[in-house]
Enzyme design. Sequence first.
Site, PDB file in Angstrom:
ATOM      1  N   HIS A 136      -8.579 -16.099   0.140  1.00 42.38           N
ATOM      2  CA  HIS A 136      -7.232 -15.646   0.513  1.00 42.38           C
ATOM      3  C   HIS A 136      -7.183 -14.936   1.863  1.00 42.38           C
ATOM      4  O   HIS A 136      -6.122 -14.584   2.331  1.00 42.38           O
ATOM      5  CB  HIS A 136      -6.675 -14.698  -0.553  1.00 42.38           C
TER       6      HIS A 136
HETATM    7  C1  UD1 Z   1      -4.293  -7.857  -0.207  1.00 43.41           C
HETATM    8  C2  UD1 Z   1      -5.204  -6.898   0.552  1.00 43.41           C
HETATM    9  C3  UD1 Z   1      -6.638  -7.396   0.453  1.00 43.41           C
HETATM   10  C4  UD1 Z   1      -7.056  -7.697  -0.969  1.00 43.41           C
HETATM   11  C5  UD1 Z   1      -6.045  -8.646  -1.597  1.00 43.41           C
HETATM   12  C6  UD1 Z   1      -6.381  -8.978  -3.037  1.00 43.41           C
HETATM   13  C7  UD1 Z   1      -4.178  -5.801   2.523  1.00 43.41           C
HETATM   14  C8  UD1 Z   1      -4.153  -5.779   3.989  1.00 43.41           C
HETATM   15  N1  UD1 Z   1      -4.874  -6.836   1.975  1.00 43.41           N
HETATM   16  O1  UD1 Z   1      -4.241  -9.093   0.490  1.00 43.41           O
HETATM   17  O2  UD1 Z   1      -7.490  -6.383   0.984  1.00 43.41           O
HETATM   18  O3  UD1 Z   1      -8.341  -8.298  -0.988  1.00 43.41           O
HETATM   19  O4  UD1 Z   1      -4.747  -8.043  -1.530  1.00 43.41           O
HETATM   20  O5  UD1 Z   1      -5.505  -9.933  -3.534  1.00 43.41           O
HETATM   21  O6  UD1 Z   1      -3.603  -4.937   1.900  1.00 43.41           O
HETATM   22  N2  UD1 Z   1       2.146 -12.360  -3.078  1.00 43.41           N
HETATM   23  C9  UD1 Z   1       2.743 -12.863  -4.223  1.00 43.41           C
HETATM   24  N3  UD1 Z   1       2.645 -12.132  -5.355  1.00 43.41           N
HETATM   25  C10 UD1 Z   1       2.035 -10.919  -5.401  1.00 43.41           C
HETATM   26  C11 UD1 Z   1       1.449 -10.429  -4.225  1.00 43.41           C
HETATM   27  C12 UD1 Z   1       1.495 -11.162  -3.075  1.00 43.41           C
HETATM   28  O7  UD1 Z   1       3.310 -13.923  -4.228  1.00 43.41           O
HETATM   29  O8  UD1 Z   1       2.000 -10.307  -6.475  1.00 43.41           O
HETATM   30  C13 UD1 Z   1       2.204 -13.157  -1.844  1.00 43.41           C
HETATM   31  C14 UD1 Z   1       3.238 -12.616  -0.922  1.00 43.41           C
HETATM   32  O9  UD1 Z   1       4.042 -13.642  -0.485  1.00 43.41           O
HETATM   33  C15 UD1 Z   1       2.449 -12.008   0.229  1.00 43.41           C
HETATM   34  C16 UD1 Z   1       1.121 -12.712   0.169  1.00 43.41           C
HETATM   35  O10 UD1 Z   1       0.950 -13.119  -1.194  1.00 43.41           O
HETATM   36  O11 UD1 Z   1       3.064 -12.199   1.459  1.00 43.41           O
HETATM   37  C17 UD1 Z   1      -0.008 -11.812   0.568  1.00 43.41           C
HETATM   38  O12 UD1 Z   1       0.055 -10.574  -0.134  1.00 43.41           O
HETATM   39  P1  UD1 Z   1      -0.315  -9.204   0.600  1.00 43.41           P
HETATM   40  O13 UD1 Z   1      -0.086  -8.083  -0.321  1.00 43.41           O
HETATM   41  O14 UD1 Z   1       0.313  -9.152   1.933  1.00 43.41           O
HETATM   42  O15 UD1 Z   1      -1.838  -9.292   0.923  1.00 43.41           O
HETATM   43  P2  UD1 Z   1      -3.039 -10.101   0.250  1.00 43.41           P
HETATM   44  O16 UD1 Z   1      -3.311 -11.290   1.090  1.00 43.41           O
HETATM   45  O17 UD1 Z   1      -2.839 -10.294  -1.217  1.00 43.41           O
END
Ligand code: UD1
Length: 372
Positions: free
Chosen positions: A216
């Site tokens: 991811h």
């Molecule tokens: C985040 C953390 C990373 C961790 C990871 C575990 C930061 C900078 N990164 O990355 O350190 O390893 O989580 O998963 O904080 N989304 C959903 N549902 C959710 C959450 C996210 O659909 O419940 C989608 C959203 O569209 C979002 C994307 O996933 O834009 C990324 O989520 P985000 O919280 O920005 O960071 P991660 O890539 O998950």
Amino acid sequence: MKIISAVGARPNFIKIAPLCAALKRYPEVEHLLVHTGQHYDVRMSDSFFADLGIPEPDVHLNIGSGSHAEQVGRTMIAFEQVVRAEKPDWVVVVGDINATCACSIVAKKEHVKLAHIEAGLRSGDADMPEEINRLVTDRLADLLLTPDRISGENLRREGVPEEKIVFVGNIMIDTLDAQCARARKLDVTEIVKRELLIPQELPPLPQDGFAVITMHRPSNVDRPETLRSLVELLTGEIANDLPLLWPIHPRTRRQLELDGLWEQVSRTIILLNPLGYHEMLRLNMNAKLMLTDSGGLQEECCVLGTPCLTMRGNTERPVTLKENGGTSRLVGNDPDRIRAVYREERNSPRRPFRPELWDGHTAERIVQALLR
Ligand code: UD1
């Protein structure tokens, strides 16, 4: 003593569970749990609270998705109100996500003492958003709780005074030890059938004849050329050799769809929903190999002995590397390097390794450090 711990995303939840349980044993401590809401899906968030027995958050900030600045900014605005209303003695943050950094800044600006669980990890790569979060958080923290000796050395090198650093071990392994027995009772085939993303008839899965992928990180999934070349290798040579199970992160799914790779991946790889904690642990216990860019999985593979191809150019967790006794090998995202190491590790036996103080008692040492 009043403590607020702040968590926001999946890996945070896994790390806070043992601390919540340990703090419950101290009636003199009032503990409030704040969920920032960075991860909000049932599968990325709620299921971890339920499965790991984490109490309902006292406060939910509902921050949701957004750019880094949006997530950090919204978290700071909302968390400031909580800190002002509750006036805690300590704010405890974990890991390296945006919520960690945002809540740390708020705590210090409100003159509240700050403790960081998993302090001192350094990848040396400031292109990773997590590295920036680590640097900011550790610079501000009053109590730096380190998972291994290398992390303590990193902090000393940065000039952190000795009295702020406490080596407590790895709290993720408290959770792993507490949950292993429950995970072991699950059946791999049942997990796969239940979590299949695309309904299909599958041939029986050999109990230990599969590899697991998770991916991811922006460095692997955000650039179409990089993602495409990784997909070529995974869906080609590797999928032809071993059945591949891929529990897919929402960010990765979106990128695969945008880049027109979804069809190719779903034809050759067994795609699964994001898994619950016990389901992932079960797959890891049996996997022949892990291919991942996750931080936590490098550590879990190390303790379980699963050969781990870490699809990154660096790691903030060098204690898990093969040259340090662990099972992880850095393979970056160059297909040739991944292919070569895959061939070397394909038949490696499991070699479980526990670094010092990865003994299941880290949460208790953290509580002692806070009380001191
Ligand atoms: C985040 C953390 C990373 C961790 C990871 C575990 C930061 C900078 N990164 O990355 O350190 O390893 O989580 O998963 O904080 N989304 C959903 N549902 C959710 C959450 C996210 O659909 O419940 C989608 C959203 O569209 C979002 C994307 O996933 O834009 C990324 O989520 P985000 O919280 O920005 O960071 P991660 O890539 O998950």
